[in-house]
Motif scaffolding. Structure first.
Motif, PDB file in Angstrom:
ATOM      1  N   ALA A 403      -5.777  49.534 -29.694  1.00 44.15           N
ATOM      2  CA  ALA A 403      -7.022  48.779 -29.881  1.00 44.15           C
ATOM      3  C   ALA A 403      -6.931  47.431 -29.186  1.00 44.15           C
ATOM      4  O   ALA A 403      -7.900  46.960 -28.566  1.00 44.15           O
ATOM      5  CB  ALA A 403      -7.309  48.605 -31.374  1.00 44.15           C
ATOM      6  N   MET A 404      -5.764  46.782 -29.289  1.00 42.74           N
ATOM      7  CA  MET A 404      -5.577  45.506 -28.592  1.00 42.74           C
ATOM      8  C   MET A 404      -5.678  45.700 -27.085  1.00 42.74           C
ATOM      9  O   MET A 404      -6.264  44.865 -26.368  1.00 42.74           O
ATOM     10  CB  MET A 404      -4.212  44.902 -28.950  1.00 42.74           C
ATOM     11  N   PHE A 405      -5.095  46.776 -26.588  1.00 42.10           N
ATOM     12  CA  PHE A 405      -5.127  47.043 -25.150  1.00 42.10           C
ATOM     13  C   PHE A 405      -6.568  47.179 -24.661  1.00 42.10           C
ATOM     14  O   PHE A 405      -6.965  46.564 -23.657  1.00 42.10           O
ATOM     15  CB  PHE A 405      -4.335  48.312 -24.851  1.00 42.10           C
ATOM     16  N   MET A 406      -7.361  47.980 -25.357  1.00 47.08           N
ATOM     17  CA  MET A 406      -8.740  48.189 -24.932  1.00 47.08           C
ATOM     18  C   MET A 406      -9.548  46.902 -25.038  1.00 47.08           C
ATOM     19  O   MET A 406     -10.392  46.599 -24.175  1.00 47.08           O
ATOM     20  CB  MET A 406      -9.388  49.288 -25.770  1.00 47.08           C
ATOM     21  N   ALA A 407      -9.286  46.130 -26.098  1.00 42.30           N
ATOM     22  CA  ALA A 407     -10.003  44.854 -26.249  1.00 42.30           C
ATOM     23  C   ALA A 407      -9.673  43.917 -25.091  1.00 42.30           C
ATOM     24  O   ALA A 407     -10.560  43.212 -24.567  1.00 42.30           O
ATOM     25  CB  ALA A 407      -9.639  44.207 -27.582  1.00 42.30           C
ATOM     26  N   GLN A 408      -8.412  43.899 -24.676  1.00 41.73           N
ATOM     27  CA  GLN A 408      -8.009  43.027 -23.576  1.00 41.73           C
ATOM     28  C   GLN A 408      -8.654  43.460 -22.256  1.00 41.73           C
ATOM     29  O   GLN A 408      -9.193  42.632 -21.517  1.00 41.73           O
ATOM     30  CB  GLN A 408      -6.481  43.051 -23.437  1.00 41.73           C
ATOM     31  N   VAL A 409      -8.576  44.750 -21.951  1.00 45.64           N
ATOM     32  CA  VAL A 409      -9.087  45.228 -20.667  1.00 45.64           C
ATOM     33  C   VAL A 409     -10.609  45.084 -20.595  1.00 45.64           C
ATOM     34  O   VAL A 409     -11.152  44.544 -19.629  1.00 45.64           O
ATOM     35  CB  VAL A 409      -8.674  46.694 -20.438  1.00 45.64           C
ATOM     36  N   VAL A 410     -11.298  45.553 -21.620  1.00 46.45           N
ATOM     37  CA  VAL A 410     -12.765  45.462 -21.620  1.00 46.45           C
ATOM     38  C   VAL A 410     -13.210  43.998 -21.650  1.00 46.45           C
ATOM     39  O   VAL A 410     -14.139  43.604 -20.929  1.00 46.45           O
ATOM     40  CB  VAL A 410     -13.353  46.236 -22.816  1.00 46.45           C
ATOM     41  N   GLY A 411     -12.533  43.207 -22.469  1.00 45.59           N
ATOM     42  CA  GLY A 411     -12.878  41.783 -22.533  1.00 45.59           C
ATOM     43  C   GLY A 411     -12.680  41.086 -21.209  1.00 45.59           C
ATOM     44  O   GLY A 411     -13.477  40.218 -20.814  1.00 45.59           O
ATOM     45  N   THR A 412     -11.627  41.441 -20.479  1.00 49.81           N
ATOM     46  CA  THR A 412     -11.375  40.839 -19.168  1.00 49.81           C
ATOM     47  C   THR A 412     -12.490  41.175 -18.186  1.00 49.81           C
ATOM     48  O   THR A 412     -12.977  40.300 -17.457  1.00 49.81           O
ATOM     49  CB  THR A 412     -10.028  41.326 -18.613  1.00 49.81           C
ATOM     50  N   LEU A 413     -12.893  42.431 -18.152  1.00 55.50           N
ATOM     51  CA  LEU A 413     -13.954  42.839 -17.234  1.00 55.50           C
ATOM     52  C   LEU A 413     -15.278  42.153 -17.566  1.00 55.50           C
ATOM     53  O   LEU A 413     -15.989  41.665 -16.679  1.00 55.50           O
ATOM     54  CB  LEU A 413     -14.117  44.356 -17.278  1.00 55.50           C
ATOM     55  N   ILE A 414     -15.612  42.108 -18.851  1.00 50.31           N
ATOM     56  CA  ILE A 414     -16.870  41.467 -19.257  1.00 50.31           C
ATOM     57  C   ILE A 414     -16.842  39.975 -18.937  1.00 50.31           C
ATOM     58  O   ILE A 414     -17.803  39.413 -18.397  1.00 50.31           O
ATOM     59  CB  ILE A 414     -17.130  41.697 -20.754  1.00 50.31           C
TER      60      ILE A 414
END
Length: 612
Positions: A403-414
């Protein structure tokens, strides 16, 4: 908008003139360095993120602590003690106070950001205003009653441990009130010809340097024109900040080796051997872990994309493929030692100067290449440490790693899309943004961080370190700071070993002491004065004598002050800033020290200044 965009393209707008390609390399550069750092910093996670001894609440976690408590409040009812408030009640009151108060320094009374009383007492004295100006001088007695000016550069003072605050205060006092006055009043490097505190670039007679005159059509230095214009000079304080940065780099490596080398070696061995695990790590093992190939894929894809972009837009970005790989190597090497300093002190020494220095020697005359190299070598490491801080938070809050991984990647793109869109929107809609000469007095769009970024691209990229800090330069003696930085931690280490019962000696952290002023300029003396005072009250007085109050409300107060300021700042801009509605009265001037930037050398003529 946040500082991310300014760190990447702060000075590039003065060079890059390819609007048809802006959406291409801009977005790639914006998203690639935070994503690339995620794989690199998993190698440090076992040493820094998963170890209890490397933990202090970082400045960005101070805000998250409140939101974590808010989430807990949804599931657990907090009992209100007699004559006390719950954390939520305290946050709401502090938020409303911060929200209501910021209308004064943010609009009605901007002078609250820098109260320089010495300038009021001596309105015609250059010396008094040099000493007392909080924005353009040494800031003796200057104070700011504005949370945005207090927390804008060093982060929240409520999140700093007292020993780190003390180190920063000593370093600040040393450069601001010992080194700079000594260099200025003894006229070292023709110091009196220039302002005592400035981020400007000057000619030998104290005038602003005409950078446009020494650039050819390909945004490369014209050496014949440079010879005609003459050498470039810096203000006393600006040059001394580079000396402190040189010393900080060598001090960081030596300090970590002496004070943490054995621990890091043992922790590295235990990480590979999968032996002793603390309770937090054991609990986290119950979740599905993030496969290493996920991070490795991000690393390789983004490095490849970065190399491609730099080669495809070589005319605009100027950075060759080997520069990208060298920057990645530097970031990888320094992430662990700088991460240890950050984890134990909440302060991060910067690599900006060494990255500029290296590429400036290897590839002189290319300012945009210098900025790109700094982005990939320094700012990617800086973002990587932020990623480690988030891993640390998730580790102790038992958030599933995937969950942390997805939050980091998606948050970075946004965030990349939002920052980039906001930046281009501001540059299209705000007239003369960042141009101090054309902006109206009191305009908030002066972009101090961007100006320093631009100056650095000229110093290290366009002209090059050899002609400023090397054998052809005027400031070559400052390189001795590297040696001083390497020796200073050894002296502290020897003193610690000689007097083991004096525990305060071990709290002397030379890299933090030297890096405390890394944000100056664009930060000014009033930012540091106010920050140190608040940090002392919170980290020493309240923590020592009212620890229960500190533990319940310190970080909640920090988050509330930030939130109230943010909401009111946005409201003021939408309601008044966009309509260009402003007040013009005595309290609108944030400093009222017009003579603080005047030179004091004989015969130097500067507009608005007396001639000595």
């Amino acid at each position: 908008m946040g500082r991310d965009f300014s760190e990447v393209f702060g000075g590039a707008r003065c060079y890059v003139v390819a609007p048809q390609s802006r959406s291409g390399f801009s977005f790639q550069a914006k998203k690639s360095w935070p994503l690339r750092c995620k794989r690199r910093d998993t190698t440090c996670a076992n040493d820094v993120s998963h170890k209890m001894q490397y933990f202090w609440v970082p400045k960005n976690i101070a805000k998250k602590v409140y939101f974590a408590s808010m989430l807990m409040a949804l599931h657990e009812k907090e009992e209100r003690a007699k004559n006390e408030m719950t954390r939520n009640q305290f946050f709401l009151i502090a938020f409303l106070c911060s929200f209501a108060y910021y209308v004064f320094p943010g609009y009605l009374f901007p002078m609250l950001s820098s109260l320089s009383w010495l300038c009021w007492l001596f309105p015609a004295s250059v010396l008094a205003q040099q000493l007392g100006s909080g924005l353009h001088g040494l800031g003796i007695g200057a104070i700011g009653l504005d949370w945005s000016s207090i927390s804008s550069y060093l982060g929240s003072p409520l999140a700093s441990p007292w020993f780190a605050t003390a180190n920063i205060a000593v370093g600040y006092f040393l450069i601001m009130y010992v080194v700079t006055p000594f260099m200025y009043w003894f006229n070292v490097y023709k110091a009196k010809t220039f302002p005592i505190f400035s981020d400007g670039l000057f000619t030998s007679d104290g005038q602003k340097y005409n950078i446009s005159a020494i650039i050819d059509p390909n945004f490369h230095i014209d050496f014949n024109a440079y010879d005609r214009e003459g050498r470039l000079y810096l203000s006393t304080f600006f040059s001394m900040t580079y000396a402190f940065s040189f010393a900080c780099l060598s001090a960081t490596v030596v300090h970590v080796f002496l004070f943490h080398g054995r621990d890091l070696w043992q922790l590295s061995k235990s990480a590979f051997q999968e032996k002793k695990m603390d309770i937090h790590t054991k609990l986290m093992r119950k979740y599905k872990q993030v496969p290493e190939w996920w991070f490795l894929s991000i690393l390789l894809v983004n490095i490849a994309a970065t190399v491609f972009i730099c080669e495809y837009y070589k005319t605009q970005l100027q950075l060759p493929w080997w520069g990208v790989l060298l920057a990645c190597g530097l970031a990888f090497f320094f992430t662990l030692p700088v991460g240890v300093i950050t984890a134990t002190t909440n302060q991060t020494p910067g690599l900006n100067v060494i990255t500029e220095y290296i590429i400036g020697y290897l590839y002189p005359g290319y300012p945009v290449a210098n900025m790109c190299f700094k982005v990939y070598g320094y700012i990617s490491m800086k973002q990587g440490l932020t990623f480690l801080q988030d891993l640390k938070l998730g580790h102790y809050m038992k958030i599933p790693p995937r969950a942390m991984f997805m939050a980091q990647v998606v948050g970075t793109l946004i965030s990349a899309l939002v920052h980039l869109g906001t930046a281009w929107w501001l540059m299209e809609t705000v007239p003369d943004i960042c141009d101090r000469a054309l902006l109206p007095p009191g305009s908030p769009w002066t972009c101090p961080g961007d100006h320093v970024f631009y100056d650095a691209s000229v110093i290290w990229g366009l002209i090059g370190p050899q002609r400023i800090f090397g054998n052809l330069g005027h400031y070559s003696a400052l390189n001795w700071a590297f040696l001083f930085g390497a020796i200073a931690p050894v002296i502290v280490w020897i003193a610690h070993k000689s007097f083991p019962n004096q525990h305060w000696i071990r709290l002397i952290t030379v890299p933090v002491l030297l890096a405390g002023i890394i944000n100056m300029p664009p930060a000014t003396s009033v930012n540091y004065n106010s920050w140190i005072i608040i940090a002392f009250i919170s980290g020493f007085v309240v923590y020592r004598y009212y620890q229960k109050l500190w533990s319940r409300h310190n970080y909640v107060l920090s988050g509330a002050l930030d939130a109230g300021l943010a909401f009111m700042g946005v409201l003021l801009y939408l309601c008044l800033g966009m309509q260009h509605v402003r007040l013009d009265w005595w309290g609108s001037d944030a400093d009222r020290c017009p003579l603080a930037s005047c030179p004091t050398a004989e015969g130097v003529v500067v507009k608005g200044c007396p001639v000595f």
